[in-house]
Structures are given as C-alpha cells and as structure tokens.
Design an enzyme around this catalytic site. Structure first.
Site, PDB file in Angstrom:
ATOM      1  N   CYS A   1      29.067  39.263  48.211  1.00  0.00           N
ATOM      2  CA  CYS A   1      28.512  37.995  48.686  1.00  0.00           C
ATOM      3  C   CYS A   1      27.174  37.784  48.006  1.00  0.00           C
ATOM      4  O   CYS A   1      26.778  38.575  47.148  1.00  0.00           O
ATOM      5  CB  CYS A   1      28.384  37.964  50.210  1.00  0.00           C
TER       6      CYS A   1
ATOM      7  N   HIS B   1      50.798  44.541  20.935  1.00  0.00           N
ATOM      8  CA  HIS B   1      51.885  45.403  20.484  1.00  0.00           C
ATOM      9  C   HIS B   1      53.185  44.889  21.084  1.00  0.00           C
ATOM     10  O   HIS B   1      53.190  44.028  21.955  1.00  0.00           O
ATOM     11  CB  HIS B   1      51.641  46.860  20.891  1.00  0.00           C
TER      12      HIS B   1
END
Length: 649
Positions: free
Chosen positions: A386, A563
């Site tokens: 927060c 990949h």
C-alpha cells in the site's frame, strides 16, 4: 490522460510522504518531550526543556533532507542533502521542514548528475578520493546557496503562507478545505497530504501557538468512523458485513485506508466524509484545539497522547462531532437508496428471477483473474503493498498469512511493504486497484493482481485455495516444482555434456544493430539466423512464435530468450545460439516497461538447453554488462563476455 495526471500526482505526493514517514518516530519523540517538559506541560523542567529546540530546529530538518536525498541518489544523495540543509537552517529562526524537503532532493540531483558525468572516467585507485572530495566540494557550494537563497526564500514562503492561512481562518473559510482533502484521501493520497503538507505547516505554526490544528485535519478518524458504522447498520449488501470490524481497526488502530473501499463502492458517501471533516475543522477553530506534534497512525489513542493539557475537550468534541455528522448523513443516503430499491424490486421480481442464474454465474466468476496467475505452483513469496506499507497492507498480509498457515503452505512467505520499497524479484504483488499501476513501475518483473478491498476475505480464500490445489496436484502426480525435472541419471548426464563444452559462440553467432517493430518480428529475425547457420529447420521459427504465445520468454533486465516448443525438437539439427542486439529496444514482456535490448535465440538438442541457458544467464548476471552489450558496436566485446563465461562453466 486523467489517469496519467492522477498517477503523477500520486507519485509526487508519495515522494513527499516518503521524506517524512521514516522520521515520524522522531516527531513523536519531540512531541512527548514537548508535552512533558515545557512550562505548561505535565512535568515542567527547565533543564530538560533545553533538549527540545535542537530536535525541531536541527535534527528533524537534517533528517528530512537526508531521507529526501537518499530516495534520489542513495547514500551520497543523503549526505549532500544533509550538508546543504545546514546552510538553510543557519540562515533562519524558524523550523525548516519545508526547506529540508527542498535541499535534500536538490543536493541529491546535483550529486547524481555529477556521478553520471564522471562515470567510467575515474582511474583505478582514485575512486574513494573522488567520491569523498566531490561530496565535500559540492556540499560546500550547496550550503552557501541554501544559506543565501533557499533559507530566506523558504522563510518568506512560510511567512506568506502563515498570513494567508490567518486570513482564511479569520474569514472562517478553512473548513471548505475538506472538499479537497477527503476525495484526495480516498484515492490514497492521505499520507502525502498529512505528512507532505499539513505536518510541515503544523510545525511552523507550533513554534508560536504550542499546538496546531493542522496535525488533526487529515488524521481525524471521526469522518471515516461515521461512514463505517453507517455501512454496518444500514448497508444490506454482503460486502458491508465487514465494516463493523473495520470501524474498530480504523478508530483504535488509525488505519484510515480501511474505509476507502467502502466509499468507492458507494461514492455518494464522499459527501458524508466532507461534511464530517468540515464539522471537525470548524470545531477545532471554535474551541482552539490541536495537537502538539504530527501523529501516525491517525488513531484516537495517538490523538489523546499528543493532546496537551487543557485541549482534551476541544479535540474530543472535534472527533465526536465529525463522527456524528458523517454517520447521520451516510445513514440518510442508505435510507434513501433502500426505499428506491424496494420499489424497484416490487415491479421487477420476474426480471430478477429470470436473471438469477446469470447473476450467480457472474458472482462465481468474480475472482477468475486469480486462476490466470502464471506458474502459481512456483510462487514462494507474496507481497501486499500500500502507499505507506504499514496500514491497510498490514491488515491484508495478516489475513492472508493466517489462511496460508491453515493450509500448511509453509514454503510461501507473506509480507507487507510500501510501494516505493517493492523488490523487483517478488513472485506476486497484491495491491489495491488504484495502486497497481504504481506497483508495476516499482516491481516490473513481478506478477501483479489487484483487489478492491484489503479486507476482502473471499479474495484471499480464493487465492489460497488456488495455491493449495496446485501444490496438491503436483504432489499427487509426483511433479517436482522445478523448471526442468530429471532423474539423478539425467543430471549426471547433463554434467558430462557440460564438461565437453558442446558449443562455442563465435562471431558468426552475433548480430548487432538489429531493428524490429515488435517481438514477433524480432523472433523472426533471430529464427532466420538460426536457419541460415544450419542450427534448425525453417519450421522452428513458427515453433518459437508458438512458444511466445504460451508464455513470454522475457527474462527481465532487458533480455529475452526466445526458443521453440517441446514439440519442435525434431526441427533442431544441432545446438546453437544467436545473439541479437536491438539498440532501440523491443517490447517483449507483459508490462509497458518490459523492453528487450538483447534477444538471444537458442536451439538445443536433447537436454543441452539446460547448459545453454545456464551459460547465458551466468554471463548476463551483471546489469552493467547488459547495459554495455546493449550499446556496444564491437562484436569482439560481446564475444569476450559470452565465451569467457562458457569457459568458466
């Protein structure tokens, strides 16, 4: 546009707050000593009272300047900010908190600019000499500037603000400031308002009046308490059931953020907050109330502790009257809405029944976004953040921690922290939906999810259930929580493969100054080079693109590692690596700041990809190396970094 403006205001407000918040304990120390030892205090003592002025005139301004400088330029920024604050303090006779909030960041920006200029230009062995003398010399110049310019300027501004405030108070206009304060608070600017604006103003005023109402304008828990109690008694929706407990936490614990979600669910309650705040300010002016120091958190207990002798009635009536007005007005809003709802339901019973299934389905899908968390079984740490890191986030962390313990998920750590202190390596970051954009800026490589209420019990239950079910699934199916799972035999086999040093990067594998509009285009470029050099078949490029659709190959720190999929192994002819540099960057990750400057395509036979990835990640484990490789125009420089690492492994 409005969202961007709000984000900028929140960031600036948080920066102001972050200069004050770490030093709140010193404010409280000064306040308690002031309450005890001054002539009108509880235990007057002329000797001990001499300890009070140095804290407010010297210690606190220097600490604020140091904190502000450190936020911008680390330890060096803090030191230069502290030195420059001394000149400002010496030039005036008033507490220089506003000056500290200017000198600290200013000194840090100067030293940060200097460090950028001399970066990589200092000869080896002279680093300490340059570092120490640069702080000293720059500090001297800034001290002189703050003595002749900043100090007098801040004194003039303070006197002008004081005169304006006196006029506002004399004309009874100060209560109207509630129209700005309360909406800003609900959008999580409460700490910025209290500690970035009202605390410095209060300190300036307290040197004359021995107390200040500015310390109680934002921190008064009365308006929020009134709204929460009204929600508890008159709110019929399921979400209002927790407002009773929230009221206790808000009033006694001083965590004001806890009522923000209830107001956001029913925006008309903002009027109740404004009316309550206006009443509070009016009472403070009428009875001449106020506190002797800044407080944090805004609890009734903190207020009573920081109230000097003779002002208890004024402060208590201020809190109570603000509670009463906000409660009555909020109750009225609930009553009006309830009447309309009953009339509507009488006319629309059939429509309601017809849509019951649809409503139920929508409710069941409320937390579907939790199910979309990637690699949820691999999450080891969860951070709830927060604005200040010690209010609503602490409550949320407490709730989640208990649920985690009940499910025996001991491998997951739960913590709460301020947004600006978020680590970049957090697995999962939870924030209020109004704060998520800022959280992503501080922790761009983490997964982020948003909630509407830090006390949303169902949210935490759903999250923990997902974590538990994934753990049980992997346990039941005997799947280890690792990126690649092999038997001991395969691991030993990999070690043998590694020892053979099965691939060696050469100049033909390196391509600098490449350009692509998006990551798909970048992957095609990398794939093309893999094909041209005989590492893969042409269809491997499509497998690389398919792999990217499943999950991003963005690694973080400006690097992407595209990949192919597992199914594309037959398209790999031999193990190979292609190193591509994209100086202008390519957006690769999920966040707007996930820009890859190094895109490294790999193709590996069998289990060799483990060693390939290991070598590459080890070679790029230094941010400075990544930065240099992102800008270099020398293939030999890239080659030396990558191959030196391959030899080490």
């Amino acid at each position: 546009m409005l969202r961007l403006i709000r984000l900028k205001i929140q960031n600036f407000g948080q920066f102001l707050s972050n200069m004050i918040m770490p030093n709140i304990s010193i404010f409280i120390t000064w306040g308690i000593m002031n309450a005890l030892f001054v002539p009108l205090g509880w235990q007057p003592n002329k000797i001990l009272a001499q300890l009070i002025p140095p804290i407010i005139f010297y210690l606190l301004p220097i600490l604020i300047a140091y904190t502000g400088g450190r936020l911008i330029a680390g330890e060096r920024g803090g030191l230069v900010g502290s030195i420059s604050a001394v000149g400002m303090i010496t030039s005036t006779d008033i507490p220089m908190f506003l000056g500290g909030m200017i000198c600290g960041p200013l000194g840090a920006w100067v030293i940060k600019g200097f460090d950028q200029i001399i970066k990589n230009r200092i000869k080896s062995g002279f680093e300490m000499l340059v570092n120490n003398f640069s702080i000293a010399i720059i500090g001297i110049f800034l001290t002189i500037i703050s003595f002749f310019l900043i100090g007098p300027l801040i004194e003039w501004i303070s006197n002008s603000l004081g005169s304006i405030l006196k006029i506002i108070i004399n004309f009874n206009l100060l209560p109207f400031i509630a129209f700005i304060i309360e909406p800003a608070k609900v959008f999580f600017l409460n700490n910025a308002i209290n500690h970035g604006i009202f605390s410095p103003l209060g300190i300036q005023e307290i040197s004359e009046n021995k107390s200040s109402l500015f310390f109680l304008i934002e921190s008064n828990p009365g308006p929020g308490l009134g709204v929460l109690i009204a929600c508890f008694f008159f709110g019929k929706e399921e979400s209002y059931k927790s407002s009773g407990g929230a009221a206790i936490i808000q009033f006694l614990g001083g965590i004001h953020e806890i009522y923000f979600p209830y107001v956001l669910m029913k925006p008309i309650l903002m009027i109740s907050l404004i009316l309550g705040s206006m009443t509070s300010i009016f009472m403070l002016i009428f009875f001449k109330g106020g506190l002797i120091s800044a407080i944090s958190p805004g609890s009734i207990l903190s207020i009573l502790a920081m109230t000097k002798k003779g002002l208890y009635f004024a402060n208590c009536i201020s809190v109570f009257s603000s509670f009463l007005i906000s409660f009555l007005s909020a109750a009225l809003f609930f009553k009006i809405n309830l009447g309309k709802k009953t009339e509507y339901n009488k006319k629309s019973t059939k429509l309601f029944k017809n849509n019951l299934y649809s409503i139920k389905k929508k409710s069941d899908q409320k937390y579907d976004f939790i199910k979309k968390i990637k690699n949820i079984q691999k999450i080891k740490n969860i951070i709830i953040a927060c604005d200040a890191g010690m209010g609503s986030s602490a409550m949320g962390a407490s709730i989640l921690r208990k649920k985690i313990e009940n499910k025996n998920l001991t491998h997951i750590s739960i913590s709460n922290i301020a947004l600006n202190l978020l680590p970049k390596n957090a697995d999962l970051v939870i924030t209020h939906e109004k704060l998520t954009c800022r959280a992503k800026k501080y922790a761009p490589n983490s997964q982020h999810i948003s909630l509407k209420n830090f006390l949303d019990n169902d949210f935490y239950t759903t999250l923990v259930t997902q974590l538990y079910e994934k753990k049980e699934f992997y346990k039941k199916n005997n799947i280890q929580d690792k990126k690649d799972n092999f038997s001991e035999k395969n691991i030993n086999s990999n070690k043998k493969i590694q020892s053979k040093n099965f691939f060696q990067i050469s100049k033909k594998n390196i391509f600098l100054n490449q350009h692509a509009k998006n990551k798909q285009e970048a992957i095609k470029i990398v794939g093309k080079y893999l094909v041209e050099q005989g590492y893969v078949k042409t269809d491997y490029i499509d497998a690389m693109l398919d792999r990217e659709k499943i999950v991003s190959t963005w690694l973080g720190e400006s690097v992407a590692l595209p990949h192919g999929t597992i199914e594309a192994k037959d398209s790999i002819l031999k193990t190979g690596v292609i190193f591509c540099q994209f100086p202008k960057g390519v957006h690769f990750g999920e966040n707007i700041d996930d820009i890859a400057y190094l895109v490294i395509g790999i193709a590996a036979k069998n289990n060799e990809h483990i060693i390939v990835v290991s070598n590459i990640t080890n070679a790029l484990d230094d941010k400075n190396i990544i930065t240099r490789l992102s800008k270099t125009k020398s293939v030999n420089e890239v080659l030396s970094y990558l191959n030196s690492n391959v030899k080490k492994n």
